[in-house]
Design a protein around this motif. Structure first.
Motif, PDB file in Angstrom:
ATOM      1  N   LYS A 194       0.837  -1.237  -0.028  1.00  0.00           N
ATOM      2  CA  LYS A 194       0.000  -0.053  -0.157  1.00  0.00           C
ATOM      3  C   LYS A 194       0.938   1.157  -0.042  1.00  0.00           C
ATOM      4  O   LYS A 194       0.342   2.363   0.312  1.00  0.00           O
ATOM      5  N   GLU A 195       2.036   1.260  -0.474  1.00  0.00           N
ATOM      6  CA  GLU A 195       2.858   2.266  -0.548  1.00  0.00           C
ATOM      7  C   GLU A 195       3.356   2.671  -1.892  1.00  0.00           C
ATOM      8  O   GLU A 195       4.319   3.237  -2.157  1.00  0.00           O
ATOM      9  N   TYR A 196       2.791   1.806  -2.926  1.00  0.00           N
ATOM     10  CA  TYR A 196       3.089   2.230  -4.243  1.00  0.00           C
ATOM     11  C   TYR A 196       1.789   1.819  -5.166  1.00  0.00           C
ATOM     12  O   TYR A 196       0.630   1.542  -4.854  1.00  0.00           O
ATOM     13  N   MET A 197       1.879   2.587  -6.399  1.00  0.00           N
ATOM     14  CA  MET A 197       0.736   2.071  -7.259  1.00  0.00           C
ATOM     15  C   MET A 197       1.239   1.195  -8.607  1.00  0.00           C
ATOM     16  O   MET A 197       2.526   1.224  -8.689  1.00  0.00           O
ATOM     17  N   LEU A 198       0.456   0.703  -8.985  1.00  0.00           N
ATOM     18  CA  LEU A 198       0.460  -0.307 -10.194  1.00  0.00           C
ATOM     19  C   LEU A 198       0.076   0.017 -11.481  1.00  0.00           C
ATOM     20  O   LEU A 198      -1.057   0.499 -11.267  1.00  0.00           O
ATOM     21  N   ALA A 199       0.773   0.155 -12.514  1.00  0.00           N
ATOM     22  CA  ALA A 199       0.274   0.718 -13.966  1.00  0.00           C
ATOM     23  C   ALA A 199       0.681  -0.369 -14.711  1.00  0.00           C
ATOM     24  O   ALA A 199       1.676  -0.875 -14.728  1.00  0.00           O
ATOM     25  N   THR A 200      -0.349  -0.684 -15.611  1.00  0.00           N
ATOM     26  CA  THR A 200       0.016  -1.347 -16.738  1.00  0.00           C
ATOM     27  C   THR A 200      -0.559  -0.545 -18.150  1.00  0.00           C
ATOM     28  O   THR A 200      -1.569   0.265 -17.789  1.00  0.00           O
ATOM     29  N   PHE A 220       2.115   9.510 -15.520  1.00  0.00           N
ATOM     30  CA  PHE A 220       2.905   8.774 -14.785  1.00  0.00           C
ATOM     31  C   PHE A 220       3.921   9.294 -14.083  1.00  0.00           C
ATOM     32  O   PHE A 220       4.476   9.200 -12.928  1.00  0.00           O
ATOM     33  N   GLU A 221       4.605  10.364 -14.847  1.00  0.00           N
ATOM     34  CA  GLU A 221       5.866  11.185 -14.371  1.00  0.00           C
ATOM     35  C   GLU A 221       5.143  12.132 -13.100  1.00  0.00           C
ATOM     36  O   GLU A 221       5.872  12.303 -12.094  1.00  0.00           O
ATOM     37  N   ASP A 222       4.008  12.508 -13.319  1.00  0.00           N
ATOM     38  CA  ASP A 222       3.653  13.464 -12.317  1.00  0.00           C
ATOM     39  C   ASP A 222       3.070  12.874 -11.003  1.00  0.00           C
ATOM     40  O   ASP A 222       2.961  13.632 -10.030  1.00  0.00           O
ATOM     41  N   ILE A 223       2.601  11.626 -11.024  1.00  0.00           N
ATOM     42  CA  ILE A 223       2.138  11.088  -9.821  1.00  0.00           C
ATOM     43  C   ILE A 223       3.027  11.096  -8.569  1.00  0.00           C
ATOM     44  O   ILE A 223       2.730  11.109  -7.424  1.00  0.00           O
ATOM     45  N   SER A 226       5.964   6.055  -5.590  1.00  0.00           N
ATOM     46  CA  SER A 226       6.565   5.038  -6.265  1.00  0.00           C
ATOM     47  C   SER A 226       5.516   4.328  -7.437  1.00  0.00           C
ATOM     48  O   SER A 226       4.220   3.850  -6.724  1.00  0.00           O
ATOM     49  N   LEU A 227       5.747   4.332  -8.396  1.00  0.00           N
ATOM     50  CA  LEU A 227       4.839   3.802  -9.663  1.00  0.00           C
ATOM     51  C   LEU A 227       5.684   2.673 -10.026  1.00  0.00           C
ATOM     52  O   LEU A 227       6.550   2.741 -10.877  1.00  0.00           O
ATOM     53  N   VAL A 228       5.173   1.399 -10.090  1.00  0.00           N
ATOM     54  CA  VAL A 228       5.360  -0.079 -10.488  1.00  0.00           C
ATOM     55  C   VAL A 228       4.830  -0.175 -12.021  1.00  0.00           C
ATOM     56  O   VAL A 228       3.731  -0.208 -11.858  1.00  0.00           O
ATOM     57  N   PHE A 229       5.570  -0.138 -13.057  1.00  0.00           N
ATOM     58  CA  PHE A 229       5.139  -0.309 -14.259  1.00  0.00           C
ATOM     59  C   PHE A 229       5.680  -1.344 -15.092  1.00  0.00           C
ATOM     60  O   PHE A 229       6.741  -1.217 -15.531  1.00  0.00           O
ATOM     61  N   PRO A 230       4.949  -2.745 -14.891  1.00  0.00           N
ATOM     62  CA  PRO A 230       5.473  -3.792 -15.811  1.00  0.00           C
ATOM     63  C   PRO A 230       5.192  -3.496 -17.297  1.00  0.00           C
ATOM     64  O   PRO A 230       3.970  -3.485 -17.372  1.00  0.00           O
ATOM     65  N   LEU A 244      11.030   8.393 -25.543  1.00  0.00           N
ATOM     66  CA  LEU A 244      10.564   8.453 -24.347  1.00  0.00           C
ATOM     67  C   LEU A 244      11.235   7.534 -22.987  1.00  0.00           C
ATOM     68  O   LEU A 244      11.428   7.932 -21.890  1.00  0.00           O
ATOM     69  N   TRP A 245      11.759   6.467 -23.670  1.00  0.00           N
ATOM     70  CA  TRP A 245      12.302   5.363 -22.924  1.00  0.00           C
ATOM     71  C   TRP A 245      13.322   5.822 -22.010  1.00  0.00           C
ATOM     72  O   TRP A 245      13.369   5.552 -20.783  1.00  0.00           O
ATOM     73  N   ASP A 246      14.355   6.384 -22.394  1.00  0.00           N
ATOM     74  CA  ASP A 246      15.396   6.695 -21.766  1.00  0.00           C
ATOM     75  C   ASP A 246      15.359   7.938 -20.753  1.00  0.00           C
ATOM     76  O   ASP A 246      16.087   8.220 -19.932  1.00  0.00           O
ATOM     77  N   SER A 247      14.218   8.741 -20.916  1.00  0.00           N
ATOM     78  CA  SER A 247      14.053   9.807 -19.967  1.00  0.00           C
ATOM     79  C   SER A 247      12.872   9.638 -18.913  1.00  0.00           C
ATOM     80  O   SER A 247      12.592  10.586 -18.397  1.00  0.00           O
ATOM     81  N   LEU A 248      12.493   8.411 -18.917  1.00  0.00           N
ATOM     82  CA  LEU A 248      11.468   8.027 -17.560  1.00  0.00           C
ATOM     83  C   LEU A 248      12.210   8.548 -16.665  1.00  0.00           C
ATOM     84  O   LEU A 248      13.148   8.183 -15.975  1.00  0.00           O
ATOM     85  N   SER A 249      11.255   9.173 -15.437  1.00  0.00           N
ATOM     86  CA  SER A 249      11.488   9.500 -14.157  1.00  0.00           C
ATOM     87  C   SER A 249      11.789   8.157 -13.446  1.00  0.00           C
ATOM     88  O   SER A 249      11.580   7.238 -13.474  1.00  0.00           O
ATOM     89  N   GLU A 250      12.947   8.640 -12.305  1.00  0.00           N
ATOM     90  CA  GLU A 250      13.470   7.513 -11.494  1.00  0.00           C
ATOM     91  C   GLU A 250      11.976   7.142 -10.546  1.00  0.00           C
ATOM     92  O   GLU A 250      12.342   6.030 -10.075  1.00  0.00           O
ATOM     93  N   SER A 251      10.963   8.130 -10.419  1.00  0.00           N
ATOM     94  CA  SER A 251       9.846   7.409  -9.577  1.00  0.00           C
ATOM     95  C   SER A 251       9.190   6.435 -10.311  1.00  0.00           C
ATOM     96  O   SER A 251       8.193   5.971  -9.553  1.00  0.00           O
ATOM     97  N   ILE A 252       9.447   6.110 -11.551  1.00  0.00           N
ATOM     98  CA  ILE A 252       8.571   5.120 -12.182  1.00  0.00           C
ATOM     99  C   ILE A 252       9.628   3.922 -12.096  1.00  0.00           C
ATOM    100  O   ILE A 252      10.609   4.025 -12.839  1.00  0.00           O
ATOM    101  N   LYS A 253       9.271   2.804 -11.517  1.00  0.00           N
ATOM    102  CA  LYS A 253      10.110   1.430 -11.332  1.00  0.00           C
ATOM    103  C   LYS A 253       9.432   0.623 -12.748  1.00  0.00           C
ATOM    104  O   LYS A 253       8.353   0.002 -12.267  1.00  0.00           O
ATOM    105  N   VAL A 254      10.290   0.853 -13.753  1.00  0.00           N
ATOM    106  CA  VAL A 254       9.872  -0.012 -15.200  1.00  0.00           C
ATOM    107  C   VAL A 254      10.541  -1.574 -14.754  1.00  0.00           C
ATOM    108  O   VAL A 254      11.775  -1.540 -14.616  1.00  0.00           O
ATOM    109  N   ILE A 255       9.548  -2.327 -14.991  1.00  0.00           N
ATOM    110  CA  ILE A 255      10.049  -3.714 -15.008  1.00  0.00           C
ATOM    111  C   ILE A 255       9.414  -4.426 -16.020  1.00  0.00           C
ATOM    112  O   ILE A 255       8.747  -3.980 -17.024  1.00  0.00           O
ATOM    113  N   LYS A 256      10.107  -5.750 -16.400  1.00  0.00           N
ATOM    114  CA  LYS A 256       9.358  -6.364 -17.459  1.00  0.00           C
ATOM    115  C   LYS A 256       8.120  -7.048 -17.158  1.00  0.00           C
ATOM    116  O   LYS A 256       7.894  -7.164 -15.947  1.00  0.00           O
TER     117      LYS A 256
END
Length: 367
Positions: A194-200, A220-223, A226-230, A244-256
């Protein structure tokens, strides 16, 4: 009696997991895998994790335009059906695999069963909506997850062969819930419940529209939290194409993309879920997690009407506002059934197919 289940994409696999178990108690099931999804995270991991039987036929179609992909699937499925001669074909959901399997069965005059029938977003720009409508009008047995789906079919004049069975996704989640608690995905990603949001994000209406994609990624950048983004492979390709890929904010945790068990664990523990996936909207509801849908319309209108889902579209401002402030204000009404949908579908199929066989035999005897 022999049943052929046609699958090929991630949503099909999840639905098949509990249904295959029910079918195999009564029928000889043959699984046809079209190969629509073929990356490990989108395909093989589901067979490894949740015990789906190995496909009897893997067609290896792969990606392509809608027409090319569906056409190749249709031809290859038809070849298999002519060889296997099943008494019925089962298709699930609204993917190109679903449409190809339905057309192949209908043209060969094989009993067609549509699991998750009757869904409508009433947005014909969505390829999934076209698939749903066409498959429903081809089907002999239409297994509806909700009363709304039954009503949708009635408005289109489809009343014969329609059954309210409940939703197999509830069955799938019940099947996998205890196993998913063993997942270590939170520890691996250093997340607290409950300390992160999940995005798809994966639907063509968002990924293939530059303006919509910019709006969603901007949100996603503005939220901020911590945003987890599979990230779906299609979405990653588009983000790279747009720079946009290389400039995504560090607050977005991009995973496979992750397996179903890890995904359930991420969904269950999220503060909110942001998605354009129909299946994830439904899973969020069942898990009692507030959902912000990144679309203008949804086929799962029940989740919105019940107050647990909100449509934010692709508006940067709306997405951020709902992500930070949306909370359901009432309890749920359990719209998706009691987790016995797979058994009911097998019951309906057995009754229908035995009746059809008896009728055919009587016709032979009196001719």
């Amino acid at each position: 009696m022999k049943v052929a289940s046609v699958v090929g994409a991630r949503p099909n696999f999840v639905k098949l997991a509990p249904l295959s178990r029910a079918l195999r108690e009564r029928f000889h099931e043959v699984i046809i895998h079209t190969g629509q999804h073929y990356d490990y995270e989108m395909d093989r991991i589901f067979f490894d994790e949740i015990g789906i039987p190995e496909p009897d036929h893997h067609l290896g179609v792969g990606s392509g335009s809608h027409g090319k992909q569906t056409g190749e699937m249709l031809a290859r499925i038809e070849d298999v059906l002519m060889k296997e001669e099943p008494d019925a074909v089962v298709v699930l959901g609204d993917t190109n695999t679903t449409l190809a399997g339905a057309l192949a069965a209908a043209k060969l005059h094989v009993t067609l069963v549509h699991v998750e029938a009757g869904l409508r977003s009433y947005d014909r720009r969505m390829p999934e909506e076209i698939n749903r409508v066409l498959v429903d009008h081809c089907s002999d047995i239409l297994c509806c997850p909700t009363k709304t789906a039954v009503d949708n079919l009635r408005r289109e004049g489809i009343v014969d062969g329609v059954y309210l069975t409940g939703d197999v996704m509830v069955d799938a989640m019940n099947l996998c819930m205890d196993i998913s608690k063993r997942s270590t995905i939170l520890e691996r990603l250093d997340l607290r419940p409950k300390e992160y949001m999940l995005a798809t994000l994966h639907r063509a209406e968002n990924t293939d529209d530059d303006e919509r994609l910019w709006g969603i990624i901007g949100a996603f950048e503005d939220i901020g939290s911590s945003l987890v983004f599979p990230c779906h492979p299609r979405t990653e390709r588009r983000l790279r194409d747009l720079g946009l890929w290389d400039s995504l904010s560090e607050s977005i945790k991009v995973i496979k993309p992750v397996g179903y068990l890890d995904m359930l664990q991420l969904e269950r523990n999220a503060l909110r879920i942001l998605t354009d996936s129909g299946g994830v909207q439904k899973e969020a509801y069942i898990l009692r997690v507030p959902c912000v849908t990144l679309r203008d319309r949804t086929e799962w209108v029940e989740t919105v009407n019940d107050g647990w889902n909100v449509l934010a579209g692709a508006s940067r401002e709306s997405i951020v506002r709902y992500a930070k402030g949306f909370a359901p204000n009432r309890s749920q009404t359990h719209i998706f059934g009691d987790g016995e949908a797979s058994r009911r579908i097998a019951d309906v199929m057995e009754s229908f197919m035995c009746s059809s066989r008896d009728t055919a035999q009587e016709s032979i005897n009196t001719s």
